[in-house]
Design an enzyme around this catalytic site. Structure first.
Site, PDB file in Angstrom:
ATOM      1  N   LYS A 177       0.839  -1.194   0.000  1.00 28.46           N
ATOM      2  CA  LYS A 177       0.000   0.000   0.000  1.00 28.46           C
ATOM      3  C   LYS A 177       0.881   1.254   0.000  1.00 28.46           C
ATOM      4  O   LYS A 177       0.662   2.165  -0.783  1.00 28.46           O
ATOM      5  CB  LYS A 177      -0.914  -0.009   1.229  1.00 28.46           C
ATOM      6  CG  LYS A 177      -1.812   1.199   1.353  1.00 28.46           C
ATOM      7  CD  LYS A 177      -2.706   1.095   2.583  1.00 28.46           C
ATOM      8  CE  LYS A 177      -3.494   2.381   2.779  1.00 28.46           C
ATOM      9  NZ  LYS A 177      -4.315   2.371   4.001  1.00 28.46           N
TER      10      LYS A 177
ATOM     11  N   GLU B 115      11.012  -4.321   3.897  1.00 29.47           N
ATOM     12  CA  GLU B 115      11.098  -5.747   3.559  1.00 29.47           C
ATOM     13  C   GLU B 115      10.668  -5.972   2.103  1.00 29.47           C
ATOM     14  O   GLU B 115      11.318  -6.690   1.346  1.00 29.47           O
ATOM     15  CB  GLU B 115      10.206  -6.575   4.492  1.00 29.47           C
ATOM     16  CG  GLU B 115      10.602  -6.568   5.960  1.00 29.47           C
ATOM     17  CD  GLU B 115       9.928  -5.457   6.744  1.00 29.47           C
ATOM     18  OE1 GLU B 115       9.510  -4.458   6.123  1.00 29.47           O
ATOM     19  OE2 GLU B 115       9.828  -5.587   7.986  1.00 29.47           O
TER      20      GLU B 115
ATOM     21  N   GLY C  86      -4.363  -1.785   5.568  1.00 28.82           N
ATOM     22  CA  GLY C  86      -3.634  -2.931   5.027  1.00 28.82           C
ATOM     23  C   GLY C  86      -4.222  -4.259   5.462  1.00 28.82           C
ATOM     24  O   GLY C  86      -4.436  -5.150   4.645  1.00 28.82           O
ATOM     25  N   ARG C  87      -4.587  -4.358   6.749  1.00 23.90           N
ATOM     26  CA  ARG C  87      -5.088  -5.637   7.261  1.00 23.90           C
ATOM     27  C   ARG C  87      -6.525  -5.919   6.824  1.00 23.90           C
ATOM     28  O   ARG C  87      -7.108  -6.939   7.173  1.00 23.90           O
ATOM     29  CB  ARG C  87      -4.950  -5.671   8.775  1.00 23.90           C
ATOM     30  CG  ARG C  87      -5.551  -4.481   9.490  1.00 23.90           C
ATOM     31  CD  ARG C  87      -5.093  -4.427  10.928  1.00 23.90           C
ATOM     32  NE  ARG C  87      -5.561  -3.224  11.631  1.00 23.90           N
ATOM     33  CZ  ARG C  87      -4.896  -2.059  11.639  1.00 23.90           C
ATOM     34  NH1 ARG C  87      -3.744  -1.963  10.979  1.00 23.90           N
ATOM     35  NH2 ARG C  87      -5.377  -1.003  12.287  1.00 23.90           N
TER      36      ARG C  87
ATOM     37  N   GLU D  53      -3.428  -5.734  15.548  1.00 21.99           N
ATOM     38  CA  GLU D  53      -2.974  -4.440  15.011  1.00 21.99           C
ATOM     39  C   GLU D  53      -4.112  -3.416  15.059  1.00 21.99           C
ATOM     40  O   GLU D  53      -3.871  -2.207  15.019  1.00 21.99           O
ATOM     41  CB  GLU D  53      -2.455  -4.593  13.581  1.00 21.99           C
ATOM     42  CG  GLU D  53      -1.612  -3.411  13.126  1.00 21.99           C
ATOM     43  CD  GLU D  53      -0.835  -3.679  11.831  1.00 21.99           C
ATOM     44  OE1 GLU D  53      -1.460  -3.666  10.747  1.00 21.99           O
ATOM     45  OE2 GLU D  53       0.382  -3.911  11.913  1.00 21.99           O
TER      46      GLU D  53
ATOM     47  N   HIS E 119      -2.980 -32.190  20.280  1.00 18.73           N
ATOM     48  CA  HIS E 119      -1.748 -32.911  20.637  1.00 18.73           C
ATOM     49  C   HIS E 119      -0.606 -31.944  20.887  1.00 18.73           C
ATOM     50  O   HIS E 119       0.559 -32.320  20.804  1.00 18.73           O
ATOM     51  CB  HIS E 119      -1.411 -33.900  19.510  1.00 18.73           C
ATOM     52  CG  HIS E 119      -2.531 -34.828  19.195  1.00 18.73           C
ATOM     53  ND1 HIS E 119      -2.736 -36.024  19.854  1.00 18.73           N
ATOM     54  CD2 HIS E 119      -3.569 -34.707  18.318  1.00 18.73           C
ATOM     55  CE1 HIS E 119      -3.823 -36.610  19.386  1.00 18.73           C
ATOM     56  NE2 HIS E 119      -4.354 -35.837  18.447  1.00 18.73           N
TER      57      HIS E 119
ATOM     58  N   LYS F  73      10.531   0.745  13.448  1.00 14.35           N
ATOM     59  CA  LYS F  73      11.069   1.070  12.120  1.00 14.35           C
ATOM     60  C   LYS F  73      12.105   2.182  12.226  1.00 14.35           C
ATOM     61  O   LYS F  73      13.157   2.142  11.593  1.00 14.35           O
ATOM     62  CB  LYS F  73       9.924   1.495  11.185  1.00 14.35           C
ATOM     63  CG  LYS F  73       8.960   0.382  10.837  1.00 14.35           C
ATOM     64  CD  LYS F  73       7.838   0.880   9.910  1.00 14.35           C
ATOM     65  CE  LYS F  73       6.848  -0.239   9.605  1.00 14.35           C
ATOM     66  NZ  LYS F  73       5.720   0.232   8.760  1.00 14.35           N
TER      67      LYS F  73
HETATM   68  O1  F6P Z   1       3.931  -1.950   9.613  1.00  9.20           O
HETATM   69  C1  F6P Z   1       2.625  -2.371   9.661  1.00  9.20           C
HETATM   70  C2  F6P Z   1       2.038  -2.321   8.269  1.00  9.20           C
HETATM   71  O2  F6P Z   1       1.857  -0.987   7.871  1.00  9.20           O
HETATM   72  C3  F6P Z   1       0.735  -3.072   8.184  1.00  9.20           C
HETATM   73  O3  F6P Z   1      -0.345  -2.341   8.692  1.00  9.20           O
HETATM   74  C4  F6P Z   1       0.670  -3.331   6.715  1.00  9.20           C
HETATM   75  O4  F6P Z   1      -0.272  -4.323   6.380  1.00  9.20           O
HETATM   76  C5  F6P Z   1       2.113  -3.762   6.438  1.00  9.20           C
HETATM   77  O5  F6P Z   1       2.895  -2.942   7.323  1.00  9.20           O
HETATM   78  C6  F6P Z   1       2.566  -3.618   4.992  1.00  9.20           C
HETATM   79  O6  F6P Z   1       2.399  -2.296   4.598  1.00  9.20           O
HETATM   80  P1  F6P Z   1       2.448  -1.962   3.018  1.00  9.20           P
HETATM   81  O7  F6P Z   1       1.279  -2.681   2.374  1.00  9.20           O
HETATM   82  O8  F6P Z   1       2.338  -0.482   2.948  1.00  9.20           O
HETATM   83  O9  F6P Z   1       3.742  -2.482   2.488  1.00  9.20           O
END
Ligand code: F6P
Length: 562
Positions: free
Chosen positions: A211, A217, A272-273, A358, A389, A517
């Site tokens: 987003k 990452e 995002g979630r 979150e 288990h 971050k």
């Molecule tokens: O750091 C948390 C977050 O912003 C989440 O809310 C989000 O789903 C994820 O990192 C990835 O964010 P993006 O879609 O902007 O890469």
């Protein structure tokens, strides 16, 4: 209605009545409640959007529920639900609405942001997705050597990963024969390495899912994927055939080298979630097909309609939300377990972890005042029957209260042997054992009847007693299909909203992830090789400084920080 804090929750008379009622209920065993009322199951279960919820195995009576609904009304829950659907700025700290439901709303709906109906752009994006998915699946869109795509690699993290991965895995029976789907999320190079090892650049389509298009990452993994592609037959001119992006940050994606025509939009008014229903769902749509993706949306829409229109007493997300509040705030439960009894749903706990933790892992109210009550629970779980288990021992005989949701399709996609009947029996027996338990006397009699020497039986009985009175919800549906999955995920989205509204939280921001971050950038600079003395950060705590030193010496074989 302005979406703002109400008077303090714990000063609320309904809250205080519930505090007193919880004391009354502390010694009431569910065994009694079922014994007193043979019709308990039928009275405490309901069906909506293809799901059936049995909430009879909870530590509530009619008066308990009445008090919980009274609390909800005293916190203006019906009005807050309507605020959500009216597109009010329920994400108060970012001054945004939360419109994930718009992504699956009927095409003729009118949902406005800043005076503009957003539905045309939602529909246009779905149509763009449909065209793209068709071109890839029909092999009209091919790779640089003109071969059809065989593998889709989705690079994203958090909500840009967990949601689409859950849906893809849950709907594996609906996958296209040729297309395989892989998900890369972690900055641990092993994640992407293990994927790249098994795919062919000529027939691989990369989806860059972010987003913000600023998540470290995801950007670092995309760089590795791009280099891998360029060093294995691809070239700058053919990147456009193999790299597509989904983002709200169009400029950053283009700057990164993604072609404008290959960028699918996201919007600030979808968190995002909550974004698996958007173009973030492309990996899902590519594997299960657009018809099934639209069926997923339809299932969620059905749950949306139920949530917006059903009276609180017959409202599934409201009931789940209130029961969670009951255990979190009046019985001291710190966690909540999500236990899908379906191999395909094994990713559900991880998605709900982000969705819930979150959203409601917050400590201040809408007005910025610190809360004086518990908020979001720790969500955990795993697939049944495996968990029996592994961790069910604690559920049955531990000292902690861990309410659990058992999520169980009535039919399997793979009717082998007697498996599904045994699986289903396991799920039901677990909820029954959790509720009913086994007294010490019952354990003793069982052993004596089995011929265990009385002295041994007497010594063992306390260890074999199971207290019971452990609450669980059971969610049944016909089969794990796009529709039922859509309804199920939407159910939990709305449950989270209910709890956030009751706890007076902004469930749609996530400021808590920012500090890590920020600090990460400084620490990263301290880990670079050949760091000049002048570049060292002096004012570090000794733990961080010591650990950095160990890392910096990792190749020297010397692990004793000075
Ligand atoms: O750091 C948390 C977050 O912003 C989440 O809310 C989000 O789903 C994820 O990192 C990835 O964010 P993006 O879609 O902007 O890469």
């Amino acid at each position: 209605m302005a979406y703002e804090s109400l008077p303090p929750l714990t000063a609320n008379t309904e809250w205080q009545a519930l505090t007193s009622h919880a004391r009354d209920m502390a010694n009431v065993h569910m065994r009694e409640l079922f014994h007193q009322d043979p019709g308990r199951f039928s009275r405490f279960s309901l069906t909506a959007a293809g799901l059936t919820l049995d909430y009879s195995k909870n530590r509530v009576r009619d008066d308990s529920l009445a008090q919980l609904f009274a609390l909800a009304r005293s916190r203006q829950l019906p009005q807050r639900i309507e605020s959500l659907f009216l597109g009010e700025q329920v994400n108060t700290t970012e001054q945004r609405p939360a419109l994930h439901f718009a992504l699956r709303a009927p095409a003729n709906a009118s949902i406005t942001v800043d005076g503009e109906n957003i539905m045309p752009q939602v529909q246009a994006t779905l149509d763009r997705m449909e065209s793209f998915v068709w071109r890839v699946r029909s092999t009209q869109w091919r790779g640089f050597s003109n071969k059809p795509f065989t593998d889709v690699v989705s690079i994203g993290i958090g909500g840009s990963f967990l949601g689409p991965k859950l849906v893809s895995a849950s709907l594996k029976p609906y996958w296209h024969g040729r297309l395989n789907c892989h998900y890369v999320a972690n900055i641990d190079g092993s994640d992407i390495t293990e994927v790249l090892r098994h795919i062919d650049p000529e027939t691989t389509l990369f989806l860059i899912q972010s987003k913000s298009f600023g998540t470290q990452e995801t950007l670092e993994n995309t760089k590795v994927a791009r280099e891998w592609f360029l060093h294995n037959g691809g070239c700058e001119q053919t990147i456009g055939k193999h790299f597509v992006a989904v983002t709200a940050n169009d400029a950053a994606a283009r700057e990164f080298g993604i072609e404008a025509d290959n960028i699918f939009p996201m919007w600030d008014w979808v968190g995002g979630r909550y974004s698996l229903w958007s173009a973030i769902g492309l990996p899902t749509a590519l594997t299960i097909g657009m018809d099934n993706f639209r069926a997923l949306l339809a299932g969620a829409q059905h749950m949306d309609r139920h949530f917006r229109t059903a009276p609180l007493e017959q409202n599934m997300p409201v009931i789940l939300g209130l029961l969670g509040v009951w255990y979190s705030n009046f019985f001291g439960a710190d966690t909540h377990a999500v236990l899908p009894y379906d191999h395909y749903l094994r990713g559900l706990p991880a998605h709900i972890q982000q969705l819930d933790m979150e959203s409601n892992g917050k400590r201040v109210r809408l007005d910025g005042q610190a809360v004086d009550y518990q908020t979001g629970p720790i969500i955990w779980g795993g697939v049944g029957a495996n968990g029996q288990h592994a961790y069910h021992q604690l559920l049955h005989q531990g000292t902690r209260l861990a309410p659990a949701d058992f999520i169980m399709p009535l039919k399997t996609h793979n009717p082998v042997g007697d498996h599904h009947r045994i699986l289903f029996a396991n799920g039901l027996s677990q909820t029954q054992a959790l509720m009913h338990g086994k007294t010490e006397d019952e354990a003793l009699k069982e052993m004596l009847d089995a011929g265990v020497p009385p002295a041994d039986a007497k010594a063992l009985a306390p260890h074999k007693a199971i207290p019971g009175n452990k609450p669980s919800n059971t969610l049944l549906f016909d089969k794990t299909t796009p529709e039922t999955l859509g309804a199920l995920i939407a159910l939990y989205e709305h449950k989270v909203f209910v709890q956030g509204a009751l706890w007076d939280l902004d469930s749609f921001d996530q400021w808590g992830v920012e500090l890590g971050k920020q600090l990460g950038k400084d620490i990263l600079s301290q880990l670079q090789p050949d760091l000049p003395k002048a570049g060292r950060i002096k004012a570090l705590d000794s733990s961080t400084a010591g650990l950095i030193e160990l890392y910096r010496r990792r190749d020297s074989g010397c692990h004793d920080p000075d």
